[in-house]
Design an enzyme around this catalytic site. Sequence first.
Site, short mmCIF file in Angstrom:
data_model
loop_
_atom_site.label_atom_id
_atom_site.label_comp_id
_atom_site.label_asym_id
_atom_site.label_seq_id
_atom_site.Cartn_x
_atom_site.Cartn_y
_atom_site.Cartn_z
N ASP A 103 2.27 -0.35 11.60
CA ASP A 103 2.17 -1.72 12.12
C ASP A 103 3.47 -2.51 11.99
O ASP A 103 3.45 -3.73 11.94
CB ASP A 103 1.02 -2.46 11.41
CG ASP A 103 1.22 -2.51 9.90
OD1 ASP A 103 2.12 -1.83 9.38
OD2 ASP A 103 0.45 -3.24 9.24
N ASP A 147 5.47 -5.04 6.04
CA ASP A 147 5.92 -6.40 6.39
C ASP A 147 6.04 -7.34 5.19
O ASP A 147 7.04 -8.05 5.05
CB ASP A 147 4.92 -7.03 7.38
CG ASP A 147 5.28 -6.69 8.82
OD1 ASP A 147 6.34 -6.06 9.03
OD2 ASP A 147 4.49 -7.04 9.72
N ASP A 192 -0.20 2.53 8.45
CA ASP A 192 -0.76 1.83 9.61
C ASP A 192 0.12 1.86 10.86
O ASP A 192 -0.34 1.59 11.96
CB ASP A 192 -1.01 0.35 9.26
CG ASP A 192 -2.25 0.17 8.41
OD1 ASP A 192 -2.82 1.19 8.00
OD2 ASP A 192 -2.64 -0.98 8.17
N GLY A 218 -6.52 0.73 9.41
CA GLY A 218 -5.75 -0.05 10.37
C GLY A 218 -6.38 -1.42 10.52
O GLY A 218 -7.31 -1.61 11.30
N ARG A 219 -5.91 -2.36 9.71
CA ARG A 219 -6.52 -3.68 9.69
C ARG A 219 -6.20 -4.47 10.95
O ARG A 219 -7.07 -5.06 11.56
CB ARG A 219 -6.04 -4.43 8.45
CG ARG A 219 -7.14 -5.22 7.83
CD ARG A 219 -6.84 -5.86 6.51
NE ARG A 219 -5.63 -5.46 5.83
CZ ARG A 219 -5.52 -5.37 4.51
NH1 ARG A 219 -6.57 -5.59 3.76
NH2 ARG A 219 -4.37 -5.07 3.95
N THR A 242 4.31 2.78 5.47
CA THR A 242 2.91 2.35 5.55
C THR A 242 2.19 3.25 6.54
O THR A 242 2.76 3.61 7.57
CB THR A 242 2.76 0.87 6.00
OG1 THR A 242 1.42 0.65 6.45
CG2 THR A 242 3.69 0.50 7.13
N GLY A 266 0.84 -1.21 0.00
CA GLY A 266 0.00 0.00 0.00
C GLY A 266 0.86 1.25 0.00
O GLY A 266 1.88 1.30 0.69
N ARG A 291 -17.29 16.12 13.17
CA ARG A 291 -17.72 16.55 14.50
C ARG A 291 -18.59 17.82 14.43
O ARG A 291 -19.58 17.95 15.14
CB ARG A 291 -16.48 16.81 15.35
CG ARG A 291 -16.76 17.05 16.78
CD ARG A 291 -15.53 17.65 17.44
NE ARG A 291 -15.84 17.97 18.80
CZ ARG A 291 -15.67 17.14 19.81
NH1 ARG A 291 -15.17 15.95 19.60
NH2 ARG A 291 -16.00 17.49 21.03
N ARG A 305 1.25 -5.18 -5.43
CA ARG A 305 1.50 -6.42 -4.69
C ARG A 305 1.74 -7.46 -5.77
O ARG A 305 0.97 -7.54 -6.73
CB ARG A 305 0.29 -6.76 -3.82
CG ARG A 305 0.03 -5.65 -2.79
CD ARG A 305 -1.10 -5.97 -1.84
NE ARG A 305 -1.11 -5.03 -0.74
CZ ARG A 305 -1.97 -4.00 -0.63
NH1 ARG A 305 -2.92 -3.83 -1.51
NH2 ARG A 305 -1.89 -3.18 0.40
O1 F6P Z 1 -1.68 -1.06 4.87
C1 F6P Z 1 -2.30 0.13 4.67
C2 F6P Z 1 -3.76 -0.05 4.38
O2 F6P Z 1 -4.25 1.22 4.02
C3 F6P Z 1 -4.59 -0.63 5.50
O3 F6P Z 1 -4.93 0.27 6.51
C4 F6P Z 1 -5.78 -1.14 4.75
O4 F6P Z 1 -6.39 -2.21 5.42
C5 F6P Z 1 -5.19 -1.60 3.46
O5 F6P Z 1 -3.98 -0.90 3.28
C6 F6P Z 1 -6.08 -1.39 2.27
O6 F6P Z 1 -5.45 -1.90 1.14
P1 F6P Z 1 -5.93 -1.72 -0.36
O7 F6P Z 1 -5.03 -0.72 -0.99
O8 F6P Z 1 -5.73 -3.06 -0.96
O9 F6P Z 1 -7.36 -1.28 -0.36
#
Ligand code: F6P
Length: 322
Positions: A131, A105, A129, A172-173, A127, A13, A156, A74
Amino acid sequence: MGAKSIAVLTSGGDAPGMNAAVRAVVRSALSMGMEVYGVNRGYNGLLKNEFIPMTLRSVSDIISDGGTFLYTARSPEFNSAEGVKKAADNCRAKGIDGVVVIGGDGSFRGARDLVGAGIMCIGVPGTIDNDIACTDSTIGYDTALNTAMEMVDRIRDTTESHDRCSVVEVMGRKCGDIALNTGIAVGAITTLVPEVPYDFDKDIVARIERSRSTGKKHYVVVVAEGVGHTEELAKKIEAATGVETRATILGHVQRGGSPTLRDRVLASQMGYHAVKLLHEGISNRIVATKGLDVVDYEITEALNRDRVFDEELYKISAVLSI
Ligand code: F6P
């Protein structure tokens, strides 16, 4: 022996600040007397021989751009022994002895495999996230946090005007860092993260009721993507509390935009550090931050680490959101 010719790619991503990292890699490499190539669309570009020679000017005016000008992907084909060998052979044929991989990762597992096939590799965490267990911060995280905060601030405003509740899902998966920090920054009544199980009555309904009893009339609930069921949750909250409730999924807006100062500086530091390692002949490392320092760790050791969730910050968020 130090690398003489290197390539840089972005994988997985995208994240704001990836361009700043590529710029840092290209200019650091040239300053150390190396040749440097950009690779299009992650590992796919290694498989397709898409090596673009980079000069100082190839990376002009990109430090403030979101996305990645090298594109990203990917690559299922790379995830096989044949794919890894082909990528390594293509690098060797081009005279490339080191690769900087900017990603998460999954991308670092690819880098480790490429090291096994004889190409020096350094991973740079990019990334939104946050993570990656071995680093305090990843490139793109700070920008995503600021975007999420700004978006929820806007939500808000309208939530308050209508005496409503808004349930806002942030990315944030598997990692609740964006949710936790955004939740604190916007004063969410409750924040749900994948790391901590929640009880609907206690953690949501009771908190809304308690605030209502002290005069509060509008509520924001922040939910990490990994917790999910955001629309359903909004309906349940409305049914249980009688407060009109809307759901918003912020989605990919959090992945774009011009990187913050913090992300630009972090990307510059990490890109430089990665090239310095390759120049010294050091491979199989992930660049990371530890406090104010830029450090690096062996890839497999870094990948095997468990992420530490900030329990203290989560506790503070519950105390202050009332
Ligand atoms: O890893 C970053 C992220 O944006 C995550 O928060 C999310 O779950 C995922 O990538 C979404 O990926 P895609 O680009 O395949 O929709």
